[in-house]
Design a protein around this motif. Structure first.
Motif, PDB file in Angstrom:
ATOM      1  N   GLN A 561       0.822  -1.200   0.000  1.00  0.00           N
ATOM      2  CA  GLN A 561       0.000   0.000   0.000  1.00  0.00           C
ATOM      3  C   GLN A 561       0.864   1.261   0.000  1.00  0.00           C
ATOM      4  OE1 GLN A 561      -2.586  -0.365   3.371  1.00  0.00           O
ATOM      5  NE2 GLN A 561      -3.725  -2.129   2.518  1.00  0.00           N
ATOM      6  N   THR A 562       1.943   1.218   0.780  1.00  0.00           N
ATOM      7  CA  THR A 562       2.855   2.368   0.815  1.00  0.00           C
ATOM      8  C   THR A 562       3.493   2.597  -0.542  1.00  0.00           C
ATOM      9  OG1 THR A 562       3.315   1.920   3.145  1.00  0.00           O
ATOM     10  CG2 THR A 562       4.863   3.331   1.959  1.00  0.00           C
ATOM     11  N   ALA A 563       3.949   1.501  -1.179  1.00  0.00           N
ATOM     12  CA  ALA A 563       4.571   1.641  -2.493  1.00  0.00           C
ATOM     13  C   ALA A 563       3.574   2.163  -3.516  1.00  0.00           C
ATOM     14  CB  ALA A 563       5.124   0.285  -2.937  1.00  0.00           C
ATOM     15  N   THR A 564       2.311   1.730  -3.434  1.00  0.00           N
ATOM     16  CA  THR A 564       1.285   2.220  -4.358  1.00  0.00           C
ATOM     17  C   THR A 564       1.057   3.717  -4.163  1.00  0.00           C
ATOM     18  OG1 THR A 564       0.208   0.048  -4.292  1.00  0.00           O
ATOM     19  CG2 THR A 564      -1.091   1.889  -5.118  1.00  0.00           C
ATOM     20  N   ALA A 568       1.709   6.824  -6.790  1.00  0.00           N
ATOM     21  CA  ALA A 568       0.691   7.842  -7.073  1.00  0.00           C
ATOM     22  C   ALA A 568       1.175   9.254  -6.773  1.00  0.00           C
ATOM     23  CB  ALA A 568      -0.575   7.542  -6.275  1.00  0.00           C
ATOM     24  N   GLY A 569       2.341   9.414  -6.132  1.00  0.00           N
ATOM     25  CA  GLY A 569       2.900  10.736  -5.873  1.00  0.00           C
ATOM     26  C   GLY A 569       2.894  11.159  -4.432  1.00  0.00           C
ATOM     27  N   ASP A 570       2.375  10.330  -3.547  1.00  0.00           N
ATOM     28  CA  ASP A 570       2.325  10.677  -2.128  1.00  0.00           C
ATOM     29  C   ASP A 570       3.623  10.232  -1.469  1.00  0.00           C
ATOM     30  OD1 ASP A 570       1.703  11.336   0.422  1.00  0.00           O
ATOM     31  OD2 ASP A 570       0.123   9.821   0.688  1.00  0.00           O
ATOM     32  N   LEU A 571       4.603  11.130  -1.463  1.00  0.00           N
ATOM     33  CA  LEU A 571       5.904  10.816  -0.878  1.00  0.00           C
ATOM     34  C   LEU A 571       5.946  11.080   0.611  1.00  0.00           C
ATOM     35  CD1 LEU A 571       8.286  12.192  -3.648  1.00  0.00           C
ATOM     36  CD2 LEU A 571       7.483   9.858  -3.300  1.00  0.00           C
ATOM     37  N   ASN A 572       4.867  11.532   1.210  1.00  0.00           N
ATOM     38  CA  ASN A 572       4.820  11.761   2.645  1.00  0.00           C
ATOM     39  C   ASN A 572       4.283  10.555   3.399  1.00  0.00           C
ATOM     40  OD1 ASN A 572       5.752  14.469   2.447  1.00  0.00           O
ATOM     41  ND2 ASN A 572       3.687  15.111   1.805  1.00  0.00           N
ATOM     42  N   LEU A 586      12.897  -3.709   5.504  1.00  0.00           N
ATOM     43  CA  LEU A 586      12.379  -3.242   4.223  1.00  0.00           C
ATOM     44  C   LEU A 586      11.534  -1.985   4.406  1.00  0.00           C
ATOM     45  CD1 LEU A 586      12.125  -3.826   1.204  1.00  0.00           C
ATOM     46  CD2 LEU A 586      10.146  -5.258   1.717  1.00  0.00           C
ATOM     47  N   ALA A 587      10.731  -1.929   5.471  1.00  0.00           N
ATOM     48  CA  ALA A 587       9.925  -0.730   5.728  1.00  0.00           C
ATOM     49  C   ALA A 587      10.820   0.475   5.995  1.00  0.00           C
ATOM     50  CB  ALA A 587       8.987  -0.978   6.908  1.00  0.00           C
ATOM     51  N   GLU A 588      11.858   0.269   6.800  1.00  0.00           N
ATOM     52  CA  GLU A 588      12.787   1.380   7.056  1.00  0.00           C
ATOM     53  C   GLU A 588      13.482   1.814   5.768  1.00  0.00           C
ATOM     54  OE1 GLU A 588      15.335  -0.138  10.038  1.00  0.00           O
ATOM     55  OE2 GLU A 588      13.855   0.004  11.660  1.00  0.00           O
ATOM     56  N   ALA A 589      13.803   0.838   4.916  1.00  0.00           N
ATOM     57  CA  ALA A 589      14.416   1.194   3.637  1.00  0.00           C
ATOM     58  C   ALA A 589      13.435   1.992   2.780  1.00  0.00           C
ATOM     59  CB  ALA A 589      14.855  -0.078   2.901  1.00  0.00           C
ATOM     60  N   PHE A 590      12.140   1.634   2.812  1.00  0.00           N
ATOM     61  CA  PHE A 590      11.133   2.401   2.094  1.00  0.00           C
ATOM     62  C   PHE A 590      11.097   3.841   2.602  1.00  0.00           C
ATOM     63  CE2 PHE A 590       8.291   0.612  -0.990  1.00  0.00           C
ATOM     64  CZ  PHE A 590       8.604  -0.738  -0.990  1.00  0.00           C
ATOM     65  N   ASN A 591      11.084   3.991   3.936  1.00  0.00           N
ATOM     66  CA  ASN A 591      11.030   5.339   4.511  1.00  0.00           C
ATOM     67  C   ASN A 591      12.265   6.137   4.119  1.00  0.00           C
ATOM     68  OD1 ASN A 591       8.579   4.719   5.738  1.00  0.00           O
ATOM     69  ND2 ASN A 591       9.582   3.946   7.596  1.00  0.00           N
TER      70      ASN A 591
END
Length: 916
Positions: A561-564, A568-572, A586-591
């Motif tokens: 969901q975060t990657a989606t 879509a442009g929501d980098l926050n 992996l979540a920390e790497a995403f952040n």
């Protein structure tokens, strides 16, 4: 002609199956397999009922009918509500319930039940949502365990299905296995092929369940199989040992009875009356053995011919020794027809029927018992249709003189004894058989209605009990009809082992025959119980694996969901570091990646504002360059067109001028010849009198009028021809002026300069935006450093653009994402090469030689001028155009080849740029 065989039939059948499957949907395949199974489960009990008329088969037919009705309801549900997934689960439930009911009615249906339940996960995988696969696996495994429990503890009176069918069980099982095989093939075709419209990826929970099933199922089933095999081996050995021990006991009982009866005859041999008679007979013989033998031979001949009233016969059948035999016979009713023989085998006394002979010295009864005067015992089985007896003979021993005096023979009726001994009263299908060394059955006793016992021919028992010659034992044997038996066997053996050799000389053995299914009843139940536990453990494992997969997939779902949101442009968006160490990392790497992306975007926005002016300036320069290149290419194209026009129209003008001159010459000759002569003739006729030419004046006037009119017509035609020739001449002058004007274009772009091919091509690609806007082509460049060359920029640009546009048009039929254009530069054999490779329609081999000719084209709307003019442009610069294609549908490669200057090539070779 083709040869028909398994290979051709197999390939043809597969082709037909593939063609049929292409026309079906996944749900249609599931319905077809379910219908096939339902018809099979209705038809098999129907055939069995028609054979044996058992009510259990009727109930099994009802189960098959319910399956057929369930298939019909599923089809209606899918058609009416457009819910194929719901209909699939309905079919799965109906088939599972049917598989649970069948083992309660039929005893040998478990293998077919396993095949039915195997279809459950395959059907769900094919026609329902893939996340439902774990539930389908659990349902199938739990149902299989329940079916095993029903088979073990069914309260109903069950019957065997395959025993009532006229065809074999493997044939039915193979036919039933077609349904899961078809479903498995359909799963591979519809679900696993990436290009299939039904292709779907499996989620983590389903993957976890399938992985656990794939690992646990072989391990559990292998362990269960090993355990069942060991249990079967242990129980089989135990059943064999039990039957062997019973055979040993029975063999000892029979042999002990024979020995007991022999001891009774031995006791009789010590009767003083018999001893006295034998001593007296021995004293009556002459000392010469030959004379004694001759005397016995004479008596034997007289005995055979004597009647019942003969004195010798009367004496033998009524002397005191015979009376001793009779007294023994009154006590032991199983002995009859007893005889006493002397030391030469001659008859001394006979009780019962009259003996056939007087001299028994040559018979086994006397020889083995006399045993060269040492004394022994002997048994012989006499078998006939009316009676079975044992002939036993024992030496009469004189303990006072320690010598053998004669032999006593008795016919022992052993059948009552066997009937008593062989009564085991075992509550199981067991047969006790007493056979001789040739396999003939001496006696037999069967219990519990032995279903497949041995027949009267016991030769197969001889083979099955071959080890009996060495002692007692047990084995697994095949009956005459292929049945399997547990066979225990033992030879006759006495407890005292005193007369063992004589009794074993009969060659008899006791055999206990028990059907393997009966002997292994405990094994079968233990095996089914083990499989039941295995199915339940597997079902629990799959269910737990599915739950674990769902728990493990939750953090991954949130990351998805975060990657989606990021896409879509929501980098926050912030990803919570939940779950295992890997998912948290992996979540920390995403952040971290999101934060870096935000900084990069901010930097790019700043750089974008600073680069806008540079971009505008560069864009303007590129546009100017583009305009110049386009003008140059346009001028070059016009020059090429002008050249072609000059060449082709020049030839036409030459012909036209020749024709005009010829016409004018012919017209002049006509004026100087025919017309002049006609005028002279007319003048002559005017000056001559008519009577000089014709007799009548009227004829002369007519000729004169005719000639005048002819002259008028000729003058008129002459004037018309002159006018037309003037017009042709005027048009020719106009064409000449046009050609003169076109010649300016030829001279306009004829200058050459030093060029960098890579730079020229890059400028063209940057300037010509149509490649991406109009043709939607993906361009890939492979440039190498090249030496400079001398050439005409406009001609080179025109030739390159011509090849690029030709390649783009060749790929117009492909989807935009598949259009690939490779532009490559290289230095080969002292030539500069510029290759343009496409994956378009390609060129047939027979058209490669004529592709550059004027009018040659591979496109339906082409004019055949582009490649022709491209080749002309390269020829004027001293180069050439090469073409290569593997055929239609494989694309084509066009190459501009220009000879480089020697000094430049030498420098390139020094730098290692030249490719041989």
């Amino acid at each position: 002609m083709p040869t028909f065989g398994p290979g051709l039939l197999g390939s043809g059948g597969w082709a037909v199956a593939s063609a049929v499957m292409n026309t079906l949907s996944p749900f249609a395949v599931v319905v077809g397999a379910a219908t096939f199974v339902a018809v099979l489960m209705f038809g098999l009990p129907l055939v069995a009922f028609l054979t044996e008329h058992q009510s259990a088969y009727l109930w099994a037919m009802v189960v098959g009918a319910v399956q057929l009705f369930g298939v019909l309801l599923a089809v209606l549900l899918a058609k009416k509500q457009d819910a194929s997934q719901t209909a699939t689960w309905f079919l799965v439930v109906v088939q599972t319930l049917s598989a649970l009911l069948l083992p309660l009615l039929l005893t040998d249906i478990l293998v077919l039940t396993a095949l039915f339940l195997l279809m459950v996960p395959l059907a769900v995988c094919l026609s329902a949502r893939l996340p439902g696969i774990p539930l389908a696996l659990v349902l199938s495994l739990a149902a299989m365990g329940t079916a095993l429990a029903g088979d073990l503890y069914s309260p109903l009176a069950r019957v065997a299905l395959f025993d009532a069918l006229p065809f074999s069980a493997p044939w039915v099982m193979g036919l039933t296995a077609l349904a899961p095989l078809v479903l498995a093939a359909a799963v591979g075709r519809f679900r696993l092929r990436r290009h299939s419209p039904y292709f779907t990826r499996i989620n983590i929970a389903s993957q976890q369940a399938l992985l656990i099933t794939g690992v646990a199922a072989p391990a559990i089933l292998l362990t269960t199989a090993v355990l069942a095999w060991r249990i079967r081996e242990a129980y089989g050995r135990q059943a064999g040992e039990v039957n062997r021990n019973w055979a040993v006991i029975l063999a000892e009982r029979i042999a002990d009875d024979f020995e007991d009866q022999l001891r009774k005859v031995q006791t009789l041999s010590q009767d003083e009356v018999i001893l006295t008679m034998l001593r007296k007979r021995a004293a009556d013989y002459p000392d010469d053995g030959a004379a004694a033998a001759a005397q016995i031979e004479v008596k034997d001949r007289r005995w055979r011919d004597a009647g019942a009233g003969d004195a010798e016969v009367m004496f033998i059948r009524s002397n005191e020794a015979m009376m001793a035999l009779a007294r023994f016979r009154r006590i032991e009713h199983s002995h009859n027809h007893m005889m006493v023989m002397d030391r030469y085998g001659a008859l001394v006394a006979a009780q019962g029927a009259r003996p056939e002979r007087y001299d028994y010295g040559a018979t086994n009864l006397w020889r083995h018992a006399w045993n060269r005067g040492i004394g022994s015992s002997y048994f012989e089985w006499v078998h006939n249709e009316n009676d079975d007896v044992i002939l036993m003979s024992v030496a009469v021993w004189d303990h006072n003189t320690n010598e053998a005096l004669g032999v006593i023979v008795s016919r022992y009726q052993f059948r009552p004894m066997l009937d008593t001994i062989l009564q085991l009263h075992q509550d199981r299908p067991l047969a006790v058989v007493l056979i001789d060394e040739g396999g003939r059955q001496i006696a037999r006793e069967s219990y519990s209605e032995l279903e497949a016992g041995p027949d009267e021919d016991g030769s197969w028992l001889v083979t099955a009990t071959a080890s009996a010659a060495a002692g007692a034992g047990w084995s697994l044997g095949d009956g005459p009809a292929g049945e399997r038996f547990v066979i225990g066997h033992a030879p006759l053996s006495t407890t005292s082992r005193v007369n063992l050799e004589a009794i074993q000389g009969l060659g008899w053995r006791v055999v206990l025959v028990e059907p393997q299914d009966s002997a292994f009843t405990v094994v079968t139940r233990s095996t089914k119980t083990s499989l039941l536990l295995a199915m339940l453990i597997l079902a629990a494992s799959v269910w737990l694996a599915s739950l674990a997969g769902r728990v493990m997939s939750r953090p991954i779902g949130k990351l998805k969901q975060t990657a989606t949101a990021m896409v879509a442009g929501d980098l926050n968006r912030y990803a919570d570091p939940l779950g295992s160490e890997e998912t948290a990392t992996l979540a920390e790497a995403f952040n971290s990646m999101t934060a870096q992306l935000r900084r990069v975007i901010e930097d790019l926005q700043d750089s974008n504002r600073n680069l806008e002016d540079k971009v505008r300036e560069r864009t303007a320069r590129l546009r100017r360059t583009q305009r110049g290149l386009i003008d140059g290419a346009h001028s070059s194209g016009m020059a090429e067109i002008a050249t072609s026009v000059l060449h082709n129209i020049g030839n036409i003008l030459n012909t036209l001028n020749v024709s005009v001159e010829t016409s004018r010459h012919l017209l002049g000759r006509s004026q100087e010849g025919g017309l002049t002569k006609l005028r002279h003739l007319s003048a002559l006729m005017a000056r001559t009198r008519p009577e000089d030419f014709l007799e009548g004046r009227q004829d002369w006037l007519k000729i004169q009028q005719y000639l005048e009119k002819l002259l008028q017509l000729l003058d008129q035609e002459n004037r018309s021809l002159s006018a037309e020739l003037d017009i042709v001449h005027q048009q020719a002058r106009l064409i000449h002026k046009s050609l003169t004007a076109q010649s300016a274009y030829v001279r306009e772009a004829s200058y050459s300069e030093t060029l960098d091919i890579n730079e020229v091509i890059n400028d063209i690609l940057l300037a010509d935006t149509r490649l991406e806007e109009q043709f939607k082509v993906h361009i890939h460049r492979e440039f190498v450093a090249l030496p400079p060359m001398r050439g005409v920029r406009s001609k080179l640009s025109y030739a390159f653009l011509c090849l690029v546009e030709n390649a783009c048009e060749a790929m117009a039929h492909l989807p935009p994402e598949e259009r690939r254009l490779l532009i490559k530069t290289s230095l080969q054999n002292k030539e500069l090469h510029v290759s343009v490779r496409d994956n378009g329609i390609g060129i047939a081999p027979d058209r490669l030689q004529s592709i550059f000719q004027y009018g040659a084209t591979t496109k339906s709307d082409g004019n055949g001028f582009g490649l022709h003019s491209c080749a002309n442009a390269m020829r004027e610069m001293g180069g050439r155009v090469l073409v290569h294609s593997d055929g239609e549908g494989f694309g084509a490669t066009f190459t501009l080849a220009i000879t480089a200057e020697s000094a430049a090539v030498d420098a390139a070779e020094t730098r290692g740029l030249l490719v041989s």
